[in-house]
Scaffold this motif. Structure first.
Motif, PDB file in Angstrom:
ATOM      1  N   GLU A  25       1.006  -1.177  -0.018  1.00  0.00           N
ATOM      2  CA  GLU A  25      -0.156  -0.017  -0.016  1.00  0.00           C
ATOM      3  C   GLU A  25       0.755   1.200   0.014  1.00  0.00           C
ATOM      4  N   LYS A  26       0.197   2.340  -0.241  1.00  0.00           N
ATOM      5  CA  LYS A  26       0.866   3.702  -0.099  1.00  0.00           C
ATOM      6  C   LYS A  26       1.537   3.876   1.189  1.00  0.00           C
ATOM      7  N   GLY A  27       2.943   4.301   1.138  1.00  0.00           N
ATOM      8  CA  GLY A  27       3.547   4.648   2.415  1.00  0.00           C
ATOM      9  C   GLY A  27       4.117   3.340   3.059  1.00  0.00           C
ATOM     10  N   GLU A  28       4.011   2.076   2.412  1.00  0.00           N
ATOM     11  CA  GLU A  28       4.952   0.891   2.714  1.00  0.00           C
ATOM     12  C   GLU A  28       6.135   0.801   1.989  1.00  0.00           C
ATOM     13  N   VAL A  29       7.172   0.467   2.778  1.00  0.00           N
ATOM     14  CA  VAL A  29       8.294   0.045   1.939  1.00  0.00           C
ATOM     15  C   VAL A  29       8.444  -1.426   2.482  1.00  0.00           C
ATOM     16  N   LEU A  30       8.321  -2.292   1.556  1.00  0.00           N
ATOM     17  CA  LEU A  30       8.570  -3.515   1.522  1.00  0.00           C
ATOM     18  C   LEU A  30       9.857  -4.191   1.298  1.00  0.00           C
ATOM     19  N   GLY A  31      10.336  -4.876   2.353  1.00  0.00           N
ATOM     20  CA  GLY A  31      11.705  -5.673   1.863  1.00  0.00           C
ATOM     21  C   GLY A  31      11.472  -6.913   1.371  1.00  0.00           C
ATOM     22  N   PHE A  32      11.776  -7.267   0.168  1.00  0.00           N
ATOM     23  CA  PHE A  32      11.577  -8.554  -0.530  1.00  0.00           C
ATOM     24  C   PHE A  32      12.780  -9.273  -0.343  1.00  0.00           C
ATOM     25  N   LEU A  33      12.913 -10.148   0.613  1.00  0.00           N
ATOM     26  CA  LEU A  33      14.310 -10.743   0.879  1.00  0.00           C
ATOM     27  C   LEU A  33      14.216 -12.333   0.381  1.00  0.00           C
ATOM     28  N   GLY A  34      15.519 -12.702   0.479  1.00  0.00           N
ATOM     29  CA  GLY A  34      15.703 -14.312   0.275  1.00  0.00           C
ATOM     30  C   GLY A  34      17.061 -14.409  -0.002  1.00  0.00           C
ATOM     31  N   PRO A  35      17.608 -15.749   0.041  1.00  0.00           N
ATOM     32  CA  PRO A  35      19.014 -16.049  -0.226  1.00  0.00           C
ATOM     33  C   PRO A  35      19.319 -16.166  -1.827  1.00  0.00           C
ATOM     34  N   ASN A  36      20.379 -16.044  -2.062  1.00  0.00           N
ATOM     35  CA  ASN A  36      20.678 -16.222  -3.618  1.00  0.00           C
ATOM     36  C   ASN A  36      20.134 -17.267  -4.156  1.00  0.00           C
TER      37      ASN A  36
END
Length: 244
Positions: A25-36
């Motif tokens: 949503e607006k105002g969110e900073v989503l970290g999309f993580l995972g190993p290589n």
């Protein structure tokens, strides 16, 4: 503003992404993580329309990236990994070129370029050729082209990878300054990155989401409060955990 709907990507018999779904949503900073090799970059490339999904789709501000690719791409700025830019061009000329591609002309084009230079702190190198810049400044130039049209959505793949601590700080501050007005996805494998700038984290492992929540919720899953311990628990296979 961003809705990812059951994205799947097959490469022959190998399924790299297995039905990934989430919203930002607006105002969110989503970290999309995972190993290589977890499927992060493949997912990001499908969201921005660089790779066609085997099935599923992503919707950017109401526009389907599969059915309405041009309209969807107008809604976001994309900072890909390794900051692809033209080394022979001056910083100001490159941004002017990008502004023209985006359809800006005359006074509006000039203002867009000047605004991007100010926001990304590029004043001191505006007349320098991109090929002579440090990696940190090259990253800022690529960041500037991503925000030049003031998009409501920003999608960034490893935005601080390879930067020194001072350069990382500058990029993170730029993200924080514009976070309230945008929906932002940051793909990374660096836990410090997620903890520094993200309001929510998704962890992907072997092509599937294994966690979706706040950084504090992620930290609470470890008795010691260590993010790296939780990350290993979520992403390592049984045999890898024994040998870790």
């Amino acid at each position: 503003m961003i809705e990812v709907r059951n994205l799947v990507k097959n490469f022959g018999p190998f399924t790299a992404v297995k039905g990934v779904s989430f919203k930002v949503e607006k105002g969110e900073v989503l970290g999309f993580l995972g190993p290589n090799g977890a499927g992060k970059t493949t997912t990001m490339r499908m969201i921005v329309g660089f790779l066609p999904p085997t099935s599923g789709t992503a919707v950017i501000c109401g526009h389907d990236v599969v059915e309405q690719p041009v309209e969807a791409k107008r809604m976001f700025g994309y900072l890909p990994e390794n900051a692809p830019v033209y080394d022979s061009m001056l910083v100001a000329n490159f941004l002017s070129f990008i502004a023209e591609i985006r359809g800006f002309k005359g006074a509006e084009k000039k203002e867009r370029v000047e605004s991007a230079i100010r926001k990304c702190h590029l004043e001191s190198v505006r007349y320098q050729s991109i090929g002579t810049l440090s990696k940190g400044y090259r990253q800022r130039v690529c960041f500037a082209q991503a925000i030049l049209h003031d998009p409501p959505v920003l999608i960034m793949d490893e935005p601080t990878d390879g930067l020194d601590p001072n350069q990382k700080h500058v990029v993170r501050m730029m993200i924080k300054q514009m976070a309230a007005q945008k929906s932002i996805i940051i793909s990374t494998h660096i836990l410090e990155e997620m903890d520094a700038v993200c309001t929510r984290a998704i962890i992907i492992s072997n092509g599937s989401i294994v966690f979706n929540g706040t950084p504090d919720e992620l930290r609470s899953r470890s008795p010691s409060g260590r993010l790296d311990e939780v990350f290993r628990e979520l992403t390592l296979g049984k045999e890898e955990k024994v040998n870790a």
